[in-house]
Design a protein around this motif. Structure first.
Motif, PDB file in Angstrom:
ATOM      1  N   LEU A  82      24.651  15.137  54.978  1.00 33.06           N
ATOM      2  CA  LEU A  82      23.882  15.423  55.533  1.00 33.06           C
ATOM      3  C   LEU A  82      22.898  14.631  54.413  1.00 33.06           C
ATOM      4  O   LEU A  82      23.233  15.546  52.821  1.00 33.06           O
ATOM      5  N   ASP A  86      20.937   6.105  53.873  1.00 34.49           N
ATOM      6  CA  ASP A  86      20.954   5.022  55.422  1.00 34.49           C
ATOM      7  C   ASP A  86      20.668   3.344  55.222  1.00 34.49           C
ATOM      8  O   ASP A  86      20.886   2.913  56.456  1.00 34.49           O
ATOM      9  N   LEU A 103      24.270  12.585  58.784  1.00 34.65           N
ATOM     10  CA  LEU A 103      22.678  12.830  59.053  1.00 34.65           C
ATOM     11  C   LEU A 103      21.609  12.137  58.129  1.00 34.65           C
ATOM     12  O   LEU A 103      21.983  12.618  57.064  1.00 34.65           O
ATOM     13  N   LEU A 104      20.090  12.231  58.623  1.00 33.34           N
ATOM     14  CA  LEU A 104      19.333  11.729  57.021  1.00 33.34           C
ATOM     15  C   LEU A 104      19.222  13.514  57.097  1.00 33.34           C
ATOM     16  O   LEU A 104      18.884  14.577  57.525  1.00 33.34           O
ATOM     17  N   LYS A 105      18.517  13.316  55.761  1.00 26.98           N
ATOM     18  CA  LYS A 105      17.913  14.835  54.996  1.00 26.98           C
ATOM     19  C   LYS A 105      16.277  15.464  55.544  1.00 26.98           C
ATOM     20  O   LYS A 105      16.442  16.406  55.700  1.00 26.98           O
ATOM     21  N   LYS A 106      16.054  14.117  55.793  1.00 27.81           N
ATOM     22  CA  LYS A 106      14.397  14.297  56.264  1.00 27.81           C
ATOM     23  C   LYS A 106      14.681  14.655  58.116  1.00 27.81           C
ATOM     24  O   LYS A 106      13.286  15.033  58.877  1.00 27.81           O
ATOM     25  N   THR A 107      15.742  14.893  58.544  1.00 30.71           N
ATOM     26  CA  THR A 107      16.111  15.481  60.227  1.00 30.71           C
ATOM     27  C   THR A 107      15.629  17.112  60.054  1.00 30.71           C
ATOM     28  O   THR A 107      16.040  18.145  59.734  1.00 30.71           O
ATOM     29  N   LYS A 111      17.475  20.516  64.314  1.00 24.56           N
ATOM     30  CA  LYS A 111      18.223  19.193  65.132  1.00 24.56           C
ATOM     31  C   LYS A 111      19.306  19.462  64.145  1.00 24.56           C
ATOM     32  O   LYS A 111      21.414  18.965  64.622  1.00 24.56           O
ATOM     33  N   ALA A 115      23.409  19.375  65.705  1.00 25.86           N
ATOM     34  CA  ALA A 115      24.363  18.793  65.492  1.00 25.86           C
ATOM     35  C   ALA A 115      25.680  19.271  64.937  1.00 25.86           C
ATOM     36  O   ALA A 115      26.721  18.705  65.482  1.00 25.86           O
ATOM     37  N   THR A 127      21.866  10.341  62.582  1.00 20.47           N
ATOM     38  CA  THR A 127      20.138  10.404  62.773  1.00 20.47           C
ATOM     39  C   THR A 127      20.285   8.813  64.239  1.00 20.47           C
ATOM     40  O   THR A 127      21.092   8.063  63.795  1.00 20.47           O
ATOM     41  N   ALA A 128      18.980   8.796  64.537  1.00 15.99           N
ATOM     42  CA  ALA A 128      19.027   7.980  65.585  1.00 15.99           C
ATOM     43  C   ALA A 128      18.981   5.928  64.926  1.00 15.99           C
ATOM     44  O   ALA A 128      19.739   5.135  65.317  1.00 15.99           O
ATOM     45  N   ASN A 129      18.756   5.885  63.808  1.00 14.37           N
ATOM     46  CA  ASN A 129      18.802   4.677  63.302  1.00 14.37           C
ATOM     47  C   ASN A 129      19.444   4.074  62.474  1.00 14.37           C
ATOM     48  O   ASN A 129      20.632   3.300  62.321  1.00 14.37           O
TER      49      ASN A 129
END
Length: 213
Positions: A82, A86, A103-107, A111, A115, A127-129
């Motif tokens: 987390l 990116d 995952l990114l912290k902006k998740t 979510k 996860a 995370t999608a990207n």
């Protein structure tokens, strides 16, 4: 489901947020909150965590190095990165060190909880990207390992250790060499690969398939 989750992040605010989030989620127990990874092996022996939420940028042992330590001692513990990073180098370093999700912290909080459940059920949440970058990498045609940079067999061995997220001290054990020799090999690797940092070396090794790992 009664998952035990340990959190490693040097941000007081984020630890507090995750403490509230995990503490209020049904079926999930907060196993521990930690600002650093120096004692992560003994921490896990005491808290019996099933999942570790791991930041990357921490003082001392960083999250990628800590992930490799966790997987070497507790292979059944899932590590979910987390982080705010990116970039491809960090993503592939983390995955090669044994992380199961990224995952990114902006998740959104919901979510993150999803996860945690997904990773414990055999999934690999991303995370999608982040997932797109991983798919783009593996969809690119790979070539056989090359040695166009004139790396010696020992340098390739040390580079493989870097790709796996090992620290200099861990490499001394893996390769049975002194810390001074490790530093010399890594300096030579940087020069031959025309890079200036570990992240750049690891990214280049992965992208150009320079090691067998």
């Amino acid at each position: 489901m009664n998952l035990r989750v340990a959190v490693y992040d040097d941000s007081d605010a984020l630890r507090e947020s995750l403490e509230f989030l995990i503490g209020s989620a049904p079926g999930i127990t907060l196993a521990g909150l930690y600002a650093g990874c120096e004692n992560i092996i003994s921490d896990l022996a005491e808290n019996n965590a099933d999942v570790v939420l791991m930041d990357i940028d921490m003082p001392g042992i960083n999250g990628i190095q800590a992930t490799a330590l966790v997987k070497s001692h507790y292979p059944d513990v899932n590590v979910l990165i987390l982080t705010a990073f990116d970039d491809s180098a960090k993503i592939f370093e983390a995955l090669h060190s044994g992380a199961t999700g990224y995952l990114l912290k902006k998740t959104p909080p919901a979510k993150i909880l999803e996860a945690i459940a997904e990773i414990s059920n055999g999934g690999a949440p991303m995370t999608a990207n982040i997932a797109r970058k991983v798919l783009d990498f593996f969809s690119t045609k790979k070539t056989e390992p090359a040695n166009s940079y004139d790396l010696s067999s020992r340098e390739k061995e040390v580079l493989s250790c870097l790709v796996k997220g090992e620290s200099y001290k861990m490499i001394t054990v893996s390769c049975a060499i002194s810390i001074g020799t490790v530093c010399t090999h890594i300096s030579n690797i940087y020069k031959k690969l025309h890079v200036n940092s570990k992240s750049e070396a690891v990214a280049k090794a992965i992208m150009e398939n320079l090691t067998d790992h």
